[in-house]
Write an enzyme that holds these catalytic residues in place. Structure first.
Site, PDB file in Angstrom:
ATOM      1  N   ASP A  81       0.831  -1.205   0.000  1.00 22.01           N
ATOM      2  CA  ASP A  81       0.000   0.000   0.000  1.00 22.01           C
ATOM      3  C   ASP A  81       0.870   1.262   0.000  1.00 22.01           C
ATOM      4  OD1 ASP A  81      -2.473   1.202  -0.007  1.00 22.01           O
ATOM      5  OD2 ASP A  81      -2.735   1.138   2.158  1.00 22.01           O
ATOM      6  N   HIS A 176      -7.223   9.462   5.302  1.00 22.81           N
ATOM      7  CA  HIS A 176      -6.740   8.346   6.119  1.00 22.81           C
ATOM      8  C   HIS A 176      -6.826   8.737   7.593  1.00 22.81           C
ATOM      9  CE1 HIS A 176      -4.286   7.471   2.350  1.00 22.81           C
ATOM     10  NE2 HIS A 176      -4.971   6.381   2.532  1.00 22.81           N
ATOM     11  N   GLY A 177      -7.168   7.803   8.430  1.00 18.19           N
ATOM     12  CA  GLY A 177      -7.215   8.078   9.865  1.00 18.19           C
ATOM     13  C   GLY A 177      -8.540   8.704  10.253  1.00 18.19           C
ATOM     14  N   GLY A 205      -9.458   5.341   3.111  1.00 12.46           N
ATOM     15  CA  GLY A 205      -9.942   6.081   4.278  1.00 12.46           C
ATOM     16  C   GLY A 205     -11.373   5.742   4.640  1.00 12.46           C
ATOM     17  N   ALA A 206     -11.723   4.452   4.524  1.00 10.05           N
ATOM     18  CA  ALA A 206     -13.126   4.088   4.784  1.00 10.05           C
ATOM     19  C   ALA A 206     -13.450   4.031   6.273  1.00 10.05           C
ATOM     20  CB  ALA A 206     -13.456   2.759   4.124  1.00 10.05           C
ATOM     21  N   SER A 207     -12.434   4.010   7.139  1.00  9.21           N
ATOM     22  CA  SER A 207     -12.735   4.038   8.586  1.00  9.21           C
ATOM     23  C   SER A 207     -13.446   5.341   8.908  1.00  9.21           C
ATOM     24  CB  SER A 207     -11.443   3.971   9.405  1.00  9.21           C
ATOM     25  OG  SER A 207     -10.805   2.745   9.207  1.00  9.21           O
ATOM     26  N   ASN A 226     -10.647   0.622   1.156  1.00 13.60           N
ATOM     27  CA  ASN A 226      -9.529   0.381   2.077  1.00 13.60           C
ATOM     28  C   ASN A 226      -9.889   0.733   3.522  1.00 13.60           C
ATOM     29  OD1 ASN A 226      -8.136  -0.015  -0.313  1.00 13.60           O
ATOM     30  ND2 ASN A 226      -6.356   1.182   0.324  1.00 13.60           N
ATOM     31  N   THR A 229      -7.669   2.092  10.070  1.00 13.34           N
ATOM     32  CA  THR A 229      -7.796   2.659  11.417  1.00 13.34           C
ATOM     33  C   THR A 229      -8.780   1.885  12.309  1.00 13.34           C
ATOM     34  OG1 THR A 229      -7.282   4.814  10.498  1.00 13.34           O
ATOM     35  CG2 THR A 229      -8.303   4.806  12.661  1.00 13.34           C
TER      36      THR A 229
HETATM   37  P1  13P Z   1      -8.292   4.288   7.156  1.00 15.21           P
HETATM   38  O1  13P Z   1      -7.139   4.081   8.088  1.00 15.21           O
HETATM   39  O2  13P Z   1      -8.856   5.631   7.275  1.00 15.21           O
HETATM   40  O3  13P Z   1      -9.287   3.201   7.257  1.00 15.21           O
HETATM   41  O4  13P Z   1      -7.694   4.227   5.667  1.00 15.21           O
HETATM   42  C1  13P Z   1      -7.076   3.036   5.225  1.00 15.21           C
HETATM   43  C2  13P Z   1      -6.481   3.216   3.882  1.00 15.21           C
HETATM   44  O5  13P Z   1      -6.991   3.921   3.052  1.00 15.21           O
HETATM   45  C3  13P Z   1      -5.251   2.467   3.597  1.00 15.21           C
HETATM   46  O6  13P Z   1      -4.731   2.781   2.350  1.00 15.21           O
END
Ligand code: 13P
Length: 275
Positions: A81, A176-177, A205-207, A226, A229
């Site tokens: 990644d 992300h995060g 950044g789906a978290s 993805n 987090t």
């Molecule tokens: P999150 O940590 O926000 O879930 O994002 C993960 C990501 O996009 C890894 O490439």
């Protein structure tokens, strides 16, 4: 079973679904991902963070994850990644990685194109994902983050054609995060990108994104989602909760089993949204 990046994404797209891609810092996490994927009969991806590959144990992590993927009863692809380092990319390709996220998003536009095109030329059967615009936030931290440069739909078609990438990561308000403010994804932009780009799109950044947003993104052409987090968070909470009992009886395996189940619960919930 190990499956190619393109095959996995093509299947997801044909099914009107998305592949869950989950960051695995260790085998324990990967076992949790597989447990959920097998329970749902869903294909998944293991994401390997550049930082974990750079650690001394990183050289062992890649073959270990490939072995877990191969032993799974569902299709699994292992992807490096967000990487910018050519030497690390070549090492991972030589080690049999299934895909690389060639992240030139912080480079000047012309350099992003030549970087990704060069990775594509060297990757053979391995898949290549690229990023246009920039998704803010560190992959291994959780600082509250605001959206970065958004993907320009007018540039997307030419970027994909010039790089030959197999999947395009979009920046449409996702980070992300942790999100500094409630996420507001730019749906018009995503629809415009989809109109310009024929390859599968990915949503990083789906978290922290509401399930309705993830479903809407899939309806607009996203085939890969993805998550990192939320997995890390749940892993650590479970570790802390299980520690007193495990410490009493020195039951390390019980502790690990609890983490596998906790990771699997997060992954299963995500997979339900991606179908
Ligand atoms: P999150 O940590 O926000 O879930 O994002 C993960 C990501 O996009 C890894 O490439």
């Amino acid at each position: 079973m190990l499956t190619s990046f393109r095959e996995l994404l093509d299947e997801r797209r044909a099914a009107g679904a998305a592949a869950g891609a989950f960051t695995c810092y260790d085998v324990t996490t990967a076992l949790g991902v597989v447990q959920a994927a097998e329970a749902r009969t869903a294909p998944v991806m293991f994401l390997v963070a550049e930082a974990s590959l750079r650690r001394p144990s990183g050289r062992l992590l890649l073959p270990a994850l490939l072995a877990v993927a191969d032993a799974a009863r569902v299709p699994v692809c292992v992807q490096l990644d967000h990487v910018t380092d050519d030497a690390l990319i070549d090492e991972a390709l030589a080690g049999g990685i299934g895909a690389v996220m060639a992240d030139g998003s912080k480079l000047p536009a012309v350099d992003n194109v030549s970087f990704v095109a060069s990775v594509r030329r060297r990757s053979g059967v391995a898949g290549v994902e690229a990023e246009l615009g920039h998704i803010e936030g560190g992959e291994d931290v959780a600082a509250a983050t605001e959206a970065g440069a958004l993907t320009d739909p007018r540039a997307a078609g030419a970027f994909v054609a010039a790089t030959g990438c197999d999947c395009l990561a979009v920046s449409i308000g996702n980070v992300h995060g942790r999100y500094a403010a409630p996420p507001q994804l730019d749906w018009e932009r995503l629809a415009a990108i989809r109109d310009q780009v024929k390859i599968p799109l990915s949503l990083h950044g789906a978290s922290g994104l509401p399930d309705t947003d993830v479903r809407h993104a899939i309806a607009l052409g996203v085939c890969k989602v993805n998550v990192n987090t939320e997995l890390r968070e749940r892993y650590l909470v479970e570790l802390e909760a299980g520690l007193p009992a495990a410490r009493d009886g020195l039951k390390l395996l019980d502790l690990e089993a609890g983490v596998v189940d906790a990771v699997a619960a997060v992954v299963a919930a995500k997979l339900d949204v991606l179908e």
